[in-house]
Each structure stands twice: as C-alpha cells, then as structure tokens.
Design an enzyme around this catalytic site. Structure first.
Site, PDB file in Angstrom:
ATOM      1  N   LYS A  73      15.123 121.602  56.992  1.00 57.57           N
ATOM      2  CA  LYS A  73      14.226 122.517  56.680  1.00 57.57           C
ATOM      3  C   LYS A  73      12.987 121.314  57.722  1.00 57.57           C
ATOM      4  CE  LYS A  73      13.600 121.548  51.585  1.00 57.57           C
ATOM      5  NZ  LYS A  73      12.762 121.382  51.197  1.00 57.57           N
ATOM      6  N   GLY A 114      15.843 126.011  66.503  1.00 56.63           N
ATOM      7  CA  GLY A 114      14.985 125.208  64.784  1.00 56.63           C
ATOM      8  C   GLY A 114      14.751 124.044  65.273  1.00 56.63           C
ATOM      9  N   ASP A 137      26.332 128.479  63.789  1.00 58.23           N
ATOM     10  CA  ASP A 137      26.167 130.780  64.011  1.00 58.23           C
ATOM     11  C   ASP A 137      26.307 130.577  65.247  1.00 58.23           C
ATOM     12  OD1 ASP A 137      24.858 129.774  61.454  1.00 58.23           O
ATOM     13  OD2 ASP A 137      23.003 130.196  62.627  1.00 58.23           O
ATOM     14  N   ARG A 172      42.748 145.081  45.388  1.00 61.32           N
ATOM     15  CA  ARG A 172      41.594 144.963  45.668  1.00 61.32           C
ATOM     16  C   ARG A 172      40.621 145.323  46.802  1.00 61.32           C
ATOM     17  NH1 ARG A 172      40.704 139.988  40.709  1.00 61.32           N
ATOM     18  NH2 ARG A 172      40.231 141.543  39.122  1.00 61.32           N
ATOM     19  N   GLY A 180      26.075 132.921  59.630  1.00 61.02           N
ATOM     20  CA  GLY A 180      25.378 132.723  60.495  1.00 61.02           C
ATOM     21  C   GLY A 180      24.300 133.538  61.045  1.00 61.02           C
ATOM     22  N   ARG A 276      35.681 143.088  44.407  1.00 61.17           N
ATOM     23  CA  ARG A 276      34.756 141.446  44.746  1.00 61.17           C
ATOM     24  C   ARG A 276      34.427 140.914  45.667  1.00 61.17           C
ATOM     25  NH1 ARG A 276      36.365 142.567  40.273  1.00 61.17           N
ATOM     26  NH2 ARG A 276      38.049 141.165  38.712  1.00 61.17           N
TER      27      ARG A 276
HETATM   28  O1  F6P Z   1      22.160 127.678  60.375  1.00 66.84           O
HETATM   29  C1  F6P Z   1      23.270 127.305  60.164  1.00 66.84           C
HETATM   30  C2  F6P Z   1      23.091 128.005  58.803  1.00 66.84           C
HETATM   31  O2  F6P Z   1      24.555 127.625  58.001  1.00 66.84           O
HETATM   32  C3  F6P Z   1      23.238 129.514  59.037  1.00 66.84           C
HETATM   33  O3  F6P Z   1      24.702 130.602  59.086  1.00 66.84           O
HETATM   34  C4  F6P Z   1      23.047 129.388  56.981  1.00 66.84           C
HETATM   35  O4  F6P Z   1      22.522 131.306  57.195  1.00 66.84           O
HETATM   36  C5  F6P Z   1      22.288 128.604  57.052  1.00 66.84           C
HETATM   37  O5  F6P Z   1      22.518 127.661  58.050  1.00 66.84           O
HETATM   38  C6  F6P Z   1      22.067 128.095  55.473  1.00 66.84           C
HETATM   39  O6  F6P Z   1      21.224 126.637  55.125  1.00 66.84           O
HETATM   40  P1  F6P Z   1      21.159 126.175  54.677  1.00 66.84           P
HETATM   41  O7  F6P Z   1      22.270 124.731  54.448  1.00 66.84           O
HETATM   42  O8  F6P Z   1      19.258 125.169  54.090  1.00 66.84           O
HETATM   43  O9  F6P Z   1      21.741 126.479  52.585  1.00 66.84           O
END
Ligand code: F6P
Length: 358
Positions: A73, A114, A137, A172, A180, A276
């Site tokens: 983050k 990012g 991804d 089921r 992704g 499920r």
């Molecule tokens: O970008 C990689 C990823 O694993 C995505 O597929 C997913 O949406 C996200 O990161 C999950 O992020 P975090 O690790 O913050 O839960």
C-alpha cells in the site's frame, strides 16, 4: 558502480526470491555490494536495510514470497504523516538521501505497475533505478508474462481441481472467486486449464439470467456439478464490481471481492441448485514458484543488474516473445487487459462451449 539497493514492493508473488538471488550473485561477481531494503516502501521511508551476501540467498530461488518483505500500500511520495495519518507527505527525497549516505548509487525495484510508478518518481528525483515487473495479474505492458503469473495459475488450477471432486459428490454449483483486479488473465487461463464451465471476466459484463440458464442446462444435461470461475472484478451488466475495501493510503485504493458470495446466493435462489462460494484469495500468490517463474525471475534479475552496473537506468525490463526487452518508465500507467478480439485462449474457450455470461 560499487553499491546498489534492491527492493521488492507491492503484493508479493512467487519468483521474487529468484530475482533477488540472481541480482545478488551477479553483483558479487562484479564486486558490487547489494543493500536490501526491507518491507518495500515502508523500509525505504523508515530506512531499514540489510546487506545481502551469498549466504542470504542460498537456495532461496525455490521459496515463495520475498525474503526482503513487501508492502502493498504505501506510496513514498504520498506517505501518511506519523502524527496525523490523514495528511500525506513526499518521503522520496529523504529516502534517497539516506541511501546515498550509505554509498548506494542505483536501485533495482521489483514491483507491479503502481509500485513501479513510484520507482519512476525515485529515478526522476535523482536515484538511478531499473524496474522489474511482477504480478500474478499479468496486466503489465512491460512484460508478458509477468513474474508470479504462471505460479498463481498453477495454484488456482490445483485448487479448482480439488473443488471439482467435492462439487461432484454433492451435486453443487461452486463459484470460485479469482484475483487479477481489472484484468481477466488469471481467471481465463485458470478457468480453461481447470475445466470450468462458466468464466466471468472483468472484460465481459455478464447477464445473470444467461449464467443461471447455463447452470440449469448443464445440470439437466446429466453433469453433477458446475464450476464458475469468476474474476474478482467481474460485474453484472449495468452494475458495478463488488468492492471489499478501500485503502486510503494505497496506490491502488480499491480491493475487489464479494462476487462469489453474492453470485452463489443469486444462483441458488434463481435455479434451486445448491451453491457454494469459494474465494481463492492469497492462496494464488503463495507457495513455491514453478520452474518458469524461477527462470523468468533469474533472467530479469540478471538483466536489470547488468543494466544498472553499466550505468544504464530509467528502464523497466521485461520478457516478450523473442526475448528480453527494456522500456522507459511510462509517465502514464496503463493496465494491459485481455484483448478479446485477438486472444486465442478466449477463442478456444468459446469454441469449447464455455459460457462467458454474455
Ligand atoms: O495485484 C495483485 C493482487 O493480488 C490482486 O490480484 C488483488 O486484487 C490484490 O493484489 C490483493 O491485494 P492485498 O494483498 O492488498 O489483499
């Protein structure tokens, strides 16, 4: 160049330790010291480092995650203020100063788009950087595939195969939610390889009635179960994707999630078949890397080290058909989504009768 820093940033994936080993071993051969920055951009800002030598990297290529730690983050030029986390500040200049004081002359940063955008900012602020793309991804322009994608696919396919046996026993419907973000690579390739009946992608808005009719058709045909591979950011026509949380201080603020739970309830209600949800989640990112991620990690690590050792920086290295290439850090980030017009796995899936809900 006598000393460089190496950092893994963003969501982890398998293959990162192979990059680290390749960089460290090639650097030792050239007499370059490698300083590892701990926990991604948090360690960059907090100035937490270790020196990496051959003992740190023995046999790490077969292990998952990253020995340096990571953070998915923090953005170093928009970093929460210690006293008042609602305020943000640019921590890039102090991070660079601290590394330069140690004699660091360049950096290799391994990250998704990012985190590699922050790498560009660091490069432009005066610390030469080479970036290495990684993400499960597979949505980066800089490399196809990206480090981590193949292992995540293997993990997802393995999990779906297990779900099939229990779905069979209990007659089921199982809705499998796959990671992704806004790119459907993992869901499409994983869904096809695992033999899913229905695949829902972020690139194709689905119609709930089409999905339910397909479920009924499959169950009435004599098959005992249905597997739906649903991308976490797939959405019903005219609706928005399910969001599980918003992280204010994150580069990518949206975390998707919730489609499996929602869709499995809707299917049970509309078709009468027991259903499920199964969220594969971080299982896809974890565990040991497959061989191709070990090799790809080593190739890109070695390429990056050779560039930076040669005083060539400002690039992201990547793998493409025909070999390794470098490109300049892009000013604008563009996710590489599935191109449904040209993607032949999508075409094969449609020819095989897999339903995409449209
Ligand atoms: O970008 C990689 C990823 O694993 C995505 O597929 C997913 O949406 C996200 O990161 C999950 O992020 P975090 O690790 O913050 O839960």
């Amino acid at each position: 160049m006598k000393k460089i820093a190496l950092m893994t940033a963003g969501g982890d994936c398998a293959g990162l330790n192979s990059v680290i080993k390749a960089v460290v071993m090639a650097a030792i051969k050239k007499g370059i010291v490698v300083v590892g920055v701990l926990d991604g951009y948090i360690g960059f800002v907090e100035k937490r480092y270790i020196v990496l030598d051959r003992n740190n990297v023995n046999d790490i290529e077969t292990t998952g995650g990253t020995i340096l730690g990571s953070s998915n983050k923090e953005c170093p030029f928009h970093y929460p203020n210690e006293e008042d986390p609602t305020k943000f500040e640019d921590k890039v200049p102090s991070g660079i100063r601290a590394l330069k004081k140690l004699g660091v002359e360049g950096m290799i940063i391994i990250g998704g788009d990012g985190t590699l955008d922050s790498a560009r900012v660091i490069h432009e602020a005066g610390m030469p950087v080479v970036g290495i793309p990684k993400t499960i991804d597979n949505d980066m322009v800089a490399s196809n595939p990206t480090i981590g994608f193949e292992t995540a696919l293997e993990n997802a396919v393995d999990a779906i195969r297990k779900l099939k046996t229990t779905a069979y026993s209990h007659r089921r419907i199982i809705v499998v939610e796959m990671m992704g973000r806004t790119s459907g690579y993992l869901t499409l390739y994983g869904g096809v390889a695992a033999g899913a009946d229905i695949i829902l992608l972020p690139e194709v808005d689905y119609d709930l009635d089409v999905v339910c009719d397909k479920v009924k058709e499959i169950m009435q045909s004599g098959k005992r179960y249905v597997i739906i591979a649903a991308s976490e950011a797939a959405k019903e026509r005219g609706k928005s994707a399910s969001v599980s949380r918003i992280l204010k201080d994150s580069f990518e603020q949206t975390r998707y999630g919730g489609i499996a739970d929602k869709l499995s309830k809707q299917i049970e209600e509309k078709t009468g078949y027991e259903s499920r949800p199964m969220v594969l989640g971080h299982i896809q990112r974890g565990g040991e890397p497959c061989v191709s991620d070990i090799i790809l990690g080593a190739r890109l690590g070695d390429y990056a080290l050779n560039l930076i050792a040669d005083d060539r920086s400002g690039y992201i290295v990547g793998a493409h058909e025909g070999g390794l290439k470098k490109m300049e850090f892009p000013k604008v980030r563009t996710a590489r989504l599935l191109d449904l017009e040209t993607n032949d796995v999508y075409r094969v899936a449609k020819d095989m009768g897999i339903c995409f809900g449209n």
